[in-house]
Design a protein around this motif. Structure first.
Motif, PDB file in Angstrom:
ATOM      1  N   ALA A 211       0.827  -1.245  -0.190  1.00  0.00           N
ATOM      2  CA  ALA A 211      -0.134  -0.056  -0.199  1.00  0.00           C
ATOM      3  C   ALA A 211       0.773   1.199  -0.108  1.00  0.00           C
ATOM      4  O   ALA A 211       0.653   2.439  -0.600  1.00  0.00           O
ATOM      5  N   ALA A 212       1.972   1.243   0.822  1.00  0.00           N
ATOM      6  CA  ALA A 212       2.721   2.436   0.820  1.00  0.00           C
ATOM      7  C   ALA A 212       3.402   2.772  -0.526  1.00  0.00           C
ATOM      8  O   ALA A 212       3.811   3.813  -0.852  1.00  0.00           O
ATOM      9  N   ALA A 213       3.434   1.450  -1.655  1.00  0.00           N
ATOM     10  CA  ALA A 213       4.031   2.007  -2.734  1.00  0.00           C
ATOM     11  C   ALA A 213       2.793   2.689  -3.762  1.00  0.00           C
ATOM     12  O   ALA A 213       3.385   2.796  -5.099  1.00  0.00           O
ATOM     13  N   THR A 214       1.634   2.999  -3.454  1.00  0.00           N
ATOM     14  CA  THR A 214       0.733   3.544  -4.152  1.00  0.00           C
ATOM     15  C   THR A 214       0.452   4.756  -4.385  1.00  0.00           C
ATOM     16  O   THR A 214      -0.249   5.464  -5.238  1.00  0.00           O
ATOM     17  N   PHE A 215       0.886   5.690  -3.665  1.00  0.00           N
ATOM     18  CA  PHE A 215       0.287   7.060  -3.159  1.00  0.00           C
ATOM     19  C   PHE A 215       1.351   8.237  -3.530  1.00  0.00           C
ATOM     20  O   PHE A 215       0.595   9.269  -3.972  1.00  0.00           O
ATOM     21  N   LEU A 216       2.589   8.098  -3.458  1.00  0.00           N
ATOM     22  CA  LEU A 216       3.286   9.358  -3.281  1.00  0.00           C
ATOM     23  C   LEU A 216       3.504  10.211  -4.651  1.00  0.00           C
ATOM     24  O   LEU A 216       3.086  11.476  -4.531  1.00  0.00           O
ATOM     25  N   MET A 217       3.406   9.481  -5.822  1.00  0.00           N
ATOM     26  CA  MET A 217       3.631  10.453  -6.811  1.00  0.00           C
ATOM     27  C   MET A 217       2.220  10.954  -7.343  1.00  0.00           C
ATOM     28  O   MET A 217       2.422  12.316  -7.650  1.00  0.00           O
ATOM     29  N   ASN A 218       1.031  10.360  -7.455  1.00  0.00           N
ATOM     30  CA  ASN A 218      -0.120  10.997  -7.625  1.00  0.00           C
ATOM     31  C   ASN A 218      -0.472  12.065  -6.570  1.00  0.00           C
ATOM     32  O   ASN A 218      -1.091  12.925  -6.794  1.00  0.00           O
ATOM     33  N   ALA A 219      -0.224  11.692  -5.313  1.00  0.00           N
ATOM     34  CA  ALA A 219      -0.557  12.712  -4.449  1.00  0.00           C
ATOM     35  C   ALA A 219       0.356  13.845  -4.466  1.00  0.00           C
ATOM     36  O   ALA A 219      -0.353  14.958  -4.163  1.00  0.00           O
ATOM     37  N   LEU A 220       1.478  13.897  -4.812  1.00  0.00           N
ATOM     38  CA  LEU A 220       2.331  14.955  -4.873  1.00  0.00           C
ATOM     39  C   LEU A 220       1.876  15.746  -6.353  1.00  0.00           C
ATOM     40  O   LEU A 220       1.857  17.184  -6.115  1.00  0.00           O
ATOM     41  N   THR A 221       1.538  15.029  -7.471  1.00  0.00           N
ATOM     42  CA  THR A 221       0.670  15.846  -8.316  1.00  0.00           C
ATOM     43  C   THR A 221      -0.253  16.542  -8.086  1.00  0.00           C
ATOM     44  O   THR A 221      -0.649  17.763  -8.634  1.00  0.00           O
ATOM     45  N   ALA A 222      -1.225  15.804  -7.357  1.00  0.00           N
ATOM     46  CA  ALA A 222      -2.365  16.501  -7.005  1.00  0.00           C
ATOM     47  C   ALA A 222      -2.066  17.707  -6.003  1.00  0.00           C
ATOM     48  O   ALA A 222      -2.706  18.826  -6.166  1.00  0.00           O
ATOM     49  N   TYR A 223      -1.226  17.581  -4.984  1.00  0.00           N
ATOM     50  CA  TYR A 223      -0.831  18.730  -4.245  1.00  0.00           C
ATOM     51  C   TYR A 223      -0.157  19.990  -5.143  1.00  0.00           C
ATOM     52  O   TYR A 223      -0.766  21.216  -5.045  1.00  0.00           O
ATOM     53  N   ILE A 224       0.734  19.631  -5.953  1.00  0.00           N
ATOM     54  CA  ILE A 224       1.294  20.758  -6.828  1.00  0.00           C
ATOM     55  C   ILE A 224       0.259  21.522  -7.661  1.00  0.00           C
ATOM     56  O   ILE A 224       0.353  22.581  -8.193  1.00  0.00           O
ATOM     57  N   ALA A 225      -0.934  20.772  -8.277  1.00  0.00           N
ATOM     58  CA  ALA A 225      -1.946  21.087  -8.902  1.00  0.00           C
ATOM     59  C   ALA A 225      -2.654  22.183  -8.029  1.00  0.00           C
ATOM     60  O   ALA A 225      -3.091  23.402  -8.670  1.00  0.00           O
ATOM     61  N   LEU A 226      -3.132  21.716  -7.070  1.00  0.00           N
ATOM     62  CA  LEU A 226      -4.037  22.676  -6.366  1.00  0.00           C
ATOM     63  C   LEU A 226      -3.057  23.769  -5.821  1.00  0.00           C
ATOM     64  O   LEU A 226      -3.661  24.903  -5.570  1.00  0.00           O
ATOM     65  N   GLU A 227      -1.824  23.647  -5.391  1.00  0.00           N
ATOM     66  CA  GLU A 227      -0.915  24.651  -4.981  1.00  0.00           C
ATOM     67  C   GLU A 227      -0.805  25.960  -6.285  1.00  0.00           C
ATOM     68  O   GLU A 227      -0.915  26.813  -6.142  1.00  0.00           O
ATOM     69  N   ALA A 228      -0.862  25.329  -7.515  1.00  0.00           N
ATOM     70  CA  ALA A 228      -0.814  26.080  -8.747  1.00  0.00           C
ATOM     71  C   ALA A 228      -2.171  26.952  -8.866  1.00  0.00           C
ATOM     72  O   ALA A 228      -2.176  28.105  -9.179  1.00  0.00           O
TER      73      ALA A 228
END
Length: 325
Positions: free
Chosen positions: A137-154
Motif C-alpha cells: 500500500a505504501a508504494a501506491t500514493f506518493l507520485m499521484n498525491a504529489l501531482t495533486a498537491y502541486i496542481a492545487l498549489e498552482a
C-alpha cells in the motif's frame, strides 16, 4: 541485480527481466532495497514510445530536453517502498539511515527507476514510510498525491473556493478530491455511474456525469463557473467553459492556450518537485491521518510486469497495480 525493463519501445511484451550492475549511493543519495513498486500510466507511455517524440507530445514546453533520451535500456517507474541499505556521503542520519523503511520517487525514471531490486535516488526524495500501511500500500500514493498537491498549489485558491476535477475516479483525480477537501475547497467531480459511489466516498461535494460536455454540467452546479479546475482527463479547451472569468486550470498534460476570459493554465511537471521533502512528509502524514487513501487494485510479482501493463492499458483499473520482488 535484477530489473524489469526494455531495450526497445513497444507493447507490454517488450518488458523483460534484465541483469544490470548494482547501483551505489553517491553524495547526497541513498540506495533502497525495493520491496514494492506501482504501475502508472507514465510507465506505459514511456514503454510504448509515446513520449519518445517530445516535440509532438509536449510542444507547449518549449526548450525542454527530450523526454526519453536514447539509452541502451530503460528501467522505468515512479512510486516505490523499501528499506535503505546504503547511504552516500553528505546525508545526515536525521534525514536517512540504513534500515529506515521508506517510500520515495526516483530522480531518473528512465534508467534508474524502481522497476529494480535496488534504486539509488536523492536522499531528499525519500521519506519514512507511513506506519499504518504495509509496503504494498505504501508504494501506491506518493507520485499521484504529489501531482495533486502541486496542481492545487498552482491554483492558489483560498479555503471555501470551488474546485472541479475531471477524471475524478482515476488515481490522480481521487487525490485531488481528498486534498481539496482537506484544504477546505468545495469539490465538484465527474464520474460515470459505476464510479459515482467511489468519488463520493473520497469526499466530492457534487458529482456530475463525465463526458466531453462535462463543462456544461459543472456550470449547472456552479452557474458563475468554478474558481479553479484540475483537468486530469485532459479535456483541454473543452473544459474552459466550466471556469469563471479570471479563474485557473491545472493540467498534468502540459497543455495551455490563450483565451479572452483571463483564465490561466498551469501545466504541472512532477519531476521538478520530487525533492520537496517537506511536501513528501506532509503527504505521508496525511496517509497516517487517514486523509489520503492507498488503494491497491492487485498485487503481482515483478516478473509479471507485462501482464500488469496489459491490465492497466485495458482500462477500468481503480487503485494501483503493485509489483513486488
Amino acid at each position: 541485480m535484477k530489473a524489469v525493463g526494455f531495450t526497445e519501445f513497444g507493447g507490454p511484451e517488450v518488458l523483460k527481466v534484465l541483469e544490470v550492475d548494482d547501483p551505489h549511493a553517491g553524495a547526497g543519495q541513498v540506495r533502497v532495497k525495493v520491496a514494492a513498486f506501482d504501475v502508472t500510466p507514465a510507465n506505459t507511455y514511456l514503454r510504448s514510445g509515446v513520449w519518445d517524440d517530445w516535440d509532438q507530445t509536449t510542444a507547449e514546453r518549449g526548450g525542454a530536453a527530450k523526454f526519453a533520451p536514447q539509452l541502451p535500456y530503460y528501467i522505468p517507474g515512479w512510486d516505490f517502498s523499501g528499506i535503505i541499505d546504503e547511504v552516500g556521503p553528505g546525508v545526515s542520519e536525521t534525514s536517512a539511515k540504513v534500515g529506515d523503511r521508506v517510500v520515495g520517487l526516483p530522480v531518473d525514471s528512465y534508467l534508474h527507476g524502481p522497476y529494480a531490486q535496488y534504486i539509488v535516488t536523492s536522499a531528499e526524495s525519500v521519506v519514512r514510510a507511513p506506519a499504518n500501511v504495509d509496503n504494498v500500500a505504501a508504494a501506491t500514493f506518493l507520485m499521484n498525491a504529489l501531482t495533486a498537491y502541486i496542481a492545487l498549489e498552482a491554483l492558489a485558491l483560498a479555503a471555501g473556493s470551488t474546485v472541479a476535477v475531471t477524471g475524478a475516479a482515476g488515481a490522480l483525480g481521487q487525490y485531488v478530491i481528498e486534498l481539496g477537501k482537506h484544504y477546505g475547497f468545495v469539490v465538484i467531480a465527474d464520474a460515470k455511474p459505476a464510479d459515482e459511489a467511489l468519488v463520493r466516498a473520497r469526499g466530492a461535494d457534487h458529482v456530475v456525469a463525465r463526458g466531453d460536455d462535462v463543462a456544461q454540467r459543472i456550470r449547472e452546479v456552479a452557474p458563475s463557473g468554478v474558481d479553479g479546475l484540475v483537468d486530469c482527463a485532459a479535456l483541454h479547451e473543452l473544459i474552459e467553459p466550466a471556469v469563471r472569468d479570471g479563474g485557473s486550470i491545472a493540467t498534468p498534460r502540459w497543455y495551455s492556450a490563450p483565451n479572452d476570459r483571463g483564465i490561466t493554465w498551469h501545466p504541472i511537471f512532477v519531476p521538478e518537485h520530487i525533492t520537496r521533502r517537506d511536501v513528501l512528509e506532509e503527504l505521508r502524514d496525511l496517509v497516517e491521518a487517514g486523509v489520503l487513501s492507498t488503494p491497491v487494485a492487485e498485487v503481482l510479482p515483478a516478473h509479471q510486469a507485462a501482464l500488469a501493463h496489459q491490465k492497466l492499458e485495458a482500462g477500468g483499473v481503480r487503485g494501483r497495480i503493485v509489483l513486488t520482488w
